[in-house]
Design a protein around this motif. Sequence first.
Motif, PDB file in Angstrom:
ATOM      1  N   TYR A 188      61.165  31.989  15.127  1.00  0.00           N
ATOM      2  CA  TYR A 188      61.737  31.122  16.147  1.00  0.00           C
ATOM      3  C   TYR A 188      60.749  30.938  17.304  1.00  0.00           C
ATOM      4  CZ  TYR A 188      66.446  30.404  14.365  1.00  0.00           C
ATOM      5  OH  TYR A 188      67.517  29.987  13.636  1.00  0.00           O
ATOM      6  N   ALA A 189      60.122  32.032  17.728  1.00  0.00           N
ATOM      7  CA  ALA A 189      59.154  31.951  18.820  1.00  0.00           C
ATOM      8  C   ALA A 189      57.988  31.042  18.432  1.00  0.00           C
ATOM      9  CB  ALA A 189      58.656  33.344  19.185  1.00  0.00           C
ATOM     10  N   GLN A 190      57.530  31.179  17.198  1.00  0.00           N
ATOM     11  CA  GLN A 190      56.433  30.339  16.711  1.00  0.00           C
ATOM     12  C   GLN A 190      56.836  28.868  16.750  1.00  0.00           C
ATOM     13  OE1 GLN A 190      53.491  31.796  15.725  1.00  0.00           O
ATOM     14  NE2 GLN A 190      52.576  29.772  15.563  1.00  0.00           N
ATOM     15  N   ASP A 191      58.050  28.589  16.320  1.00  0.00           N
ATOM     16  CA  ASP A 191      58.542  27.213  16.308  1.00  0.00           C
ATOM     17  C   ASP A 191      58.678  26.667  17.732  1.00  0.00           C
ATOM     18  OD1 ASP A 191      59.682  24.916  14.867  1.00  0.00           O
ATOM     19  OD2 ASP A 191      61.528  25.455  15.913  1.00  0.00           O
ATOM     20  N   ILE A 192      59.118  27.513  18.655  1.00  0.00           N
ATOM     21  CA  ILE A 192      59.274  27.091  20.047  1.00  0.00           C
ATOM     22  C   ILE A 192      57.925  26.735  20.657  1.00  0.00           C
ATOM     23  CG2 ILE A 192      59.893  27.890  22.364  1.00  0.00           C
ATOM     24  CD1 ILE A 192      62.144  29.547  20.969  1.00  0.00           C
ATOM     25  N   PHE A 193      56.937  27.569  20.433  1.00  0.00           N
ATOM     26  CA  PHE A 193      55.616  27.282  20.997  1.00  0.00           C
ATOM     27  C   PHE A 193      54.968  26.066  20.334  1.00  0.00           C
ATOM     28  CE2 PHE A 193      55.653  31.536  22.941  1.00  0.00           C
ATOM     29  CZ  PHE A 193      55.148  31.201  24.194  1.00  0.00           C
ATOM     30  N   LEU A 194      55.292  25.847  19.073  1.00  0.00           N
ATOM     31  CA  LEU A 194      54.804  24.642  18.408  1.00  0.00           C
ATOM     32  C   LEU A 194      55.365  23.402  19.092  1.00  0.00           C
ATOM     33  CD1 LEU A 194      53.303  23.207  16.116  1.00  0.00           C
ATOM     34  CD2 LEU A 194      55.349  23.536  14.690  1.00  0.00           C
ATOM     35  N   LYS A 195      56.654  23.460  19.445  1.00  0.00           N
ATOM     36  CA  LYS A 195      57.279  22.335  20.132  1.00  0.00           C
ATOM     37  C   LYS A 195      56.692  22.159  21.531  1.00  0.00           C
ATOM     38  CE  LYS A 195      61.662  22.573  17.625  1.00  0.00           C
ATOM     39  NZ  LYS A 195      61.351  21.362  16.833  1.00  0.00           N
ATOM     40  N   VAL A 196      56.366  23.272  22.178  1.00  0.00           N
ATOM     41  CA  VAL A 196      55.732  23.202  23.499  1.00  0.00           C
ATOM     42  C   VAL A 196      54.409  22.436  23.397  1.00  0.00           C
ATOM     43  CG1 VAL A 196      54.558  24.554  25.278  1.00  0.00           C
ATOM     44  CG2 VAL A 196      56.817  25.252  24.472  1.00  0.00           C
ATOM     45  N   TRP A 197      53.608  22.784  22.401  1.00  0.00           N
ATOM     46  CA  TRP A 197      52.318  22.117  22.231  1.00  0.00           C
ATOM     47  C   TRP A 197      52.499  20.638  21.892  1.00  0.00           C
ATOM     48  CZ3 TRP A 197      47.456  22.464  23.440  1.00  0.00           C
ATOM     49  CH2 TRP A 197      46.522  21.659  22.774  1.00  0.00           C
ATOM     50  N   GLU A 198      53.431  20.344  20.999  1.00  0.00           N
ATOM     51  CA  GLU A 198      53.637  18.961  20.580  1.00  0.00           C
ATOM     52  C   GLU A 198      54.150  18.088  21.723  1.00  0.00           C
ATOM     53  OE1 GLU A 198      56.303  19.468  17.319  1.00  0.00           O
ATOM     54  OE2 GLU A 198      54.699  19.678  15.835  1.00  0.00           O
ATOM     55  N   ASN A 199      54.879  18.696  22.655  1.00  0.00           N
ATOM     56  CA  ASN A 199      55.463  17.938  23.769  1.00  0.00           C
ATOM     57  C   ASN A 199      54.797  18.267  25.106  1.00  0.00           C
ATOM     58  OD1 ASN A 199      58.025  16.566  22.493  1.00  0.00           O
ATOM     59  ND2 ASN A 199      58.026  18.674  21.728  1.00  0.00           N
ATOM     60  N   ARG A 200      53.566  18.728  25.065  1.00  0.00           N
ATOM     61  CA  ARG A 200      52.873  19.206  26.263  1.00  0.00           C
ATOM     62  C   ARG A 200      52.751  18.130  27.346  1.00  0.00           C
ATOM     63  NH1 ARG A 200      49.622  18.472  22.036  1.00  0.00           N
ATOM     64  NH2 ARG A 200      47.729  17.185  22.208  1.00  0.00           N
ATOM     65  N   GLU A 201      52.623  16.861  26.933  1.00  0.00           N
ATOM     66  CA  GLU A 201      52.451  15.791  27.909  1.00  0.00           C
ATOM     67  C   GLU A 201      53.689  15.575  28.767  1.00  0.00           C
ATOM     68  OE1 GLU A 201      51.277  12.283  25.843  1.00  0.00           O
ATOM     69  OE2 GLU A 201      49.502  13.195  24.920  1.00  0.00           O
ATOM     70  N   PHE A 202      54.831  16.056  28.279  1.00  0.00           N
ATOM     71  CA  PHE A 202      56.080  15.795  28.991  1.00  0.00           C
ATOM     72  C   PHE A 202      56.552  16.999  29.814  1.00  0.00           C
ATOM     73  CE2 PHE A 202      56.049  13.415  24.966  1.00  0.00           C
ATOM     74  CZ  PHE A 202      56.033  12.121  25.473  1.00  0.00           C
ATOM     75  N   LEU A 203      55.776  18.073  29.825  1.00  0.00           N
ATOM     76  CA  LEU A 203      56.161  19.254  30.592  1.00  0.00           C
ATOM     77  C   LEU A 203      56.037  18.982  32.094  1.00  0.00           C
ATOM     78  CD1 LEU A 203      54.418  22.081  28.533  1.00  0.00           C
ATOM     79  CD2 LEU A 203      56.825  21.405  28.475  1.00  0.00           C
ATOM     80  N   ASP A 204      56.984  19.530  32.832  1.00  0.00           N
ATOM     81  CA  ASP A 204      56.990  19.355  34.285  1.00  0.00           C
ATOM     82  C   ASP A 204      56.502  20.644  34.945  1.00  0.00           C
ATOM     83  OD1 ASP A 204      57.450  18.893  36.939  1.00  0.00           O
ATOM     84  OD2 ASP A 204      59.511  18.211  36.687  1.00  0.00           O
ATOM     85  N   PRO A 205      55.302  20.629  35.548  1.00  0.00           N
ATOM     86  CA  PRO A 205      54.759  21.849  36.166  1.00  0.00           C
ATOM     87  C   PRO A 205      55.556  22.312  37.383  1.00  0.00           C
ATOM     88  CG  PRO A 205      53.385  19.956  36.679  1.00  0.00           C
ATOM     89  CD  PRO A 205      54.371  19.501  35.649  1.00  0.00           C
ATOM     90  N   GLU A 206      56.427  21.435  37.893  1.00  0.00           N
ATOM     91  CA  GLU A 206      57.228  21.799  39.059  1.00  0.00           C
ATOM     92  C   GLU A 206      58.447  22.634  38.669  1.00  0.00           C
ATOM     93  OE1 GLU A 206      56.221  21.202  42.122  1.00  0.00           O
ATOM     94  OE2 GLU A 206      54.433  20.275  41.240  1.00  0.00           O
ATOM     95  N   LYS A 207      58.747  22.660  37.395  1.00  0.00           N
ATOM     96  CA  LYS A 207      59.909  23.418  36.920  1.00  0.00           C
ATOM     97  C   LYS A 207      59.454  24.718  36.268  1.00  0.00           C
ATOM     98  CE  LYS A 207      62.883  19.387  36.229  1.00  0.00           C
ATOM     99  NZ  LYS A 207      63.721  18.628  35.267  1.00  0.00           N
ATOM    100  N   SER A 208      60.340  25.694  36.257  1.00  0.00           N
ATOM    101  CA  SER A 208      60.011  27.015  35.717  1.00  0.00           C
ATOM    102  C   SER A 208      59.727  26.936  34.221  1.00  0.00           C
ATOM    103  CB  SER A 208      61.162  27.984  35.982  1.00  0.00           C
ATOM    104  OG  SER A 208      60.966  29.188  35.272  1.00  0.00           O
ATOM    105  N   PHE A 209      58.529  27.329  33.833  1.00  0.00           N
ATOM    106  CA  PHE A 209      58.170  27.311  32.417  1.00  0.00           C
ATOM    107  C   PHE A 209      58.963  28.360  31.644  1.00  0.00           C
ATOM    108  CE2 PHE A 209      55.425  28.669  28.838  1.00  0.00           C
ATOM    109  CZ  PHE A 209      55.363  27.464  28.153  1.00  0.00           C
TER     110      PHE A 209
END
Length: 201
Positions: A50-71
């Motif tokens: 599950y953790a591997q899948d979550i980080f994969l999604k993080v990488w795939e959607n990296r452009e949409f991450l908001d640095p102002e919100k808690s990672f």
Amino acid sequence: MRQRATDSFLVQQLAIGDENAFCELYARYWKKLCNFCSKFLESYDLAENYAQDIFLKVWENREFLDPEKSFSSFLYTIARNKVLNYLKHVARSETLSRKFAQAYFGNPEYEPESSERLMEKDYLALLQNAILRLPPRQRQVFCMSRNDNLSHKEIARQLGLSVYTVQEYMSDSLKSIKRYVSKHSDIIFPLLTLITNLHCL
């Protein structure tokens, strides 16, 4: 001594494709995420998947991450939702297996709701079709075991067969039924769980 980069800075870098930033976040939260998931899944191997899948999604959607919100909150929200979906799936599967078994073995006290009854009738018909496709002798042995609750030794004595032959018939029957079900149903988990345990009933 170099100052530790903040999550916000790393997310900013990750958003522009910085692999080092991703690796830093991965190292920072991997174990925490696995431990969080394993508390609910009761399986560290599954938690790692599950953790591997979550980080994969993080990488795939990296452009949409908001640095102002808690990672970290973002990660745990995804993990919580995945775990909840998994637990709901397991609960539905276990309930379906139990209810299907009750319906199949004719529990007179079992009265599911109409929508569930329709589903279970389909599953029951699927299993019955699989049994009807067995060679006559295999089907006879299988039904004596299931319907009459006879032991392999009792079946062997009644049919004039060796216990080994009865065991072979049962093994071949279960394999044939599971093979048929796997080809004709998209609800594999509950049905195969039930079929696997049929020889114990």
